[in-house]
Design an enzyme around this catalytic site. Sequence first.
Site, PDB file in Angstrom:
ATOM      1  N   LYS A  70      40.715  47.154  40.116  1.00 27.81           N
ATOM      2  CA  LYS A  70      40.408  45.802  40.563  1.00 27.81           C
ATOM      3  C   LYS A  70      41.540  45.363  41.473  1.00 27.81           C
ATOM      4  O   LYS A  70      42.653  45.117  41.020  1.00 27.81           O
ATOM      5  CB  LYS A  70      40.260  44.846  39.381  1.00 27.81           C
ATOM      6  CG  LYS A  70      39.893  43.427  39.807  1.00 27.81           C
ATOM      7  CD  LYS A  70      39.600  42.548  38.599  1.00 27.81           C
ATOM      8  CE  LYS A  70      39.166  41.155  39.032  1.00 27.81           C
ATOM      9  NZ  LYS A  70      38.828  40.299  37.867  1.00 27.81           N
ATOM     10  N   ASP A  93      33.339  32.888  30.989  1.00 25.65           N
ATOM     11  CA  ASP A  93      32.349  33.322  31.985  1.00 25.65           C
ATOM     12  C   ASP A  93      31.416  34.366  31.382  1.00 25.65           C
ATOM     13  O   ASP A  93      31.210  35.442  31.946  1.00 25.65           O
ATOM     14  CB  ASP A  93      33.066  33.881  33.217  1.00 25.65           C
ATOM     15  CG  ASP A  93      32.196  33.854  34.469  1.00 25.65           C
ATOM     16  OD1 ASP A  93      31.209  33.096  34.496  1.00 25.65           O
ATOM     17  OD2 ASP A  93      32.506  34.584  35.427  1.00 25.65           O
ATOM     18  N   VAL A  99      36.342  45.770  43.387  1.00 27.01           N
ATOM     19  CA  VAL A  99      36.448  46.765  42.329  1.00 27.01           C
ATOM     20  C   VAL A  99      36.046  48.118  42.897  1.00 27.01           C
ATOM     21  O   VAL A  99      34.976  48.256  43.504  1.00 27.01           O
ATOM     22  CB  VAL A  99      35.568  46.412  41.122  1.00 27.01           C
ATOM     23  CG1 VAL A  99      35.676  47.502  40.054  1.00 27.01           C
ATOM     24  CG2 VAL A  99      35.978  45.070  40.525  1.00 27.01           C
ATOM     25  N   GLY A 148      33.934  40.548  44.986  1.00 27.44           N
ATOM     26  CA  GLY A 148      33.839  39.152  44.573  1.00 27.44           C
ATOM     27  C   GLY A 148      34.617  38.263  45.519  1.00 27.44           C
ATOM     28  O   GLY A 148      35.125  38.708  46.550  1.00 27.44           O
ATOM     29  N   GLY A 149      34.722  36.987  45.149  1.00 26.35           N
ATOM     30  CA  GLY A 149      35.404  36.051  46.026  1.00 26.35           C
ATOM     31  C   GLY A 149      36.897  36.300  46.149  1.00 26.35           C
ATOM     32  O   GLY A 149      37.491  36.020  47.188  1.00 26.35           O
ATOM     33  N   ALA A 205      32.061  46.867  43.673  1.00 25.34           N
ATOM     34  CA  ALA A 205      31.676  45.453  43.687  1.00 25.34           C
ATOM     35  C   ALA A 205      32.695  44.661  44.485  1.00 25.34           C
ATOM     36  O   ALA A 205      33.861  45.038  44.593  1.00 25.34           O
ATOM     37  CB  ALA A 205      31.580  44.911  42.266  1.00 25.34           C
TER      38      ALA A 205
END
Length: 284
Positions: free
Chosen positions: A44, A139, A29, A24-25, A22
Amino acid sequence: MSKPAAPVPLLLGRYRPNQLLARGGSSMVFRARDENLGRDVAVKLFSSGSDDDVARFRTEVSVLAGLRHHGVLSILDAGVDDSSPRDPRPFLIIELVEGDTLRALLSAGPLTTRQIGEVAFEVAETLEYVHARGVIHRDVTPTNIMVVDYGTRFSRPRARLTDFGIAIHATRPQEITEETFGTAAYLSPEQVRGEILTPASDIYSLGLVLLECFTRTVAFPGSPVESALTRLERDPDMPDDVPEPWRALILSMTQTDPRRRPSAADVATAAREALRADREHEPA
């Protein structure tokens, strides 16, 4: 299909990233191999070693390191990749679990009331533990709930809460910024207003997640700004086909006033009682 792995060096002399899972901003990961123990883990890796990234890294380490619960992914190690001295990158080594996000399951098809109830109970039980330690997740979304099937005869799929990257300690001052604002469609009204948060904020978000599980529709769609501001004007729509007692529970969880929402322990208790009643009405 997973993206090809980015070139990441061996970390701490033992963790070898080999597949990007994955992006993200502020982080990526990877699935990685722990060459010392011969097992797969998750890495991560933060996008850069800027002051903001290091601060976020230290926050996540401090939060995760203090949590020991079956509903929370365990942190195994941490460090900073300084293979490029001008671009140091902090990273976390996290337990790797095989499963689907709740978002993926909702995209694949409708869930049964039993499945939704089990997610509700397990996430609420995890939040009770997290909140008791002074931590607010901030979140809670379908993407941050992983449903894991252990594949044995007496096991069942279990929901686990992931990504504490923007979690805060409830007793510490809070600063809302664009990067740490959470996912707009699931923010609590007090998050939108930039107020000091309490554990009730996570309850509101979980309420929206459960509502979406029944309706398969995001309660507050639109652009991030439109989605966030709409909940200041109205409560989420509650279709008539959401069954009791889930309807009443979700309505209580999504009260605008955080003081009127149930605690995580109350949600877990209500979910457990609803599941028990559902089993009692099943045909023999």
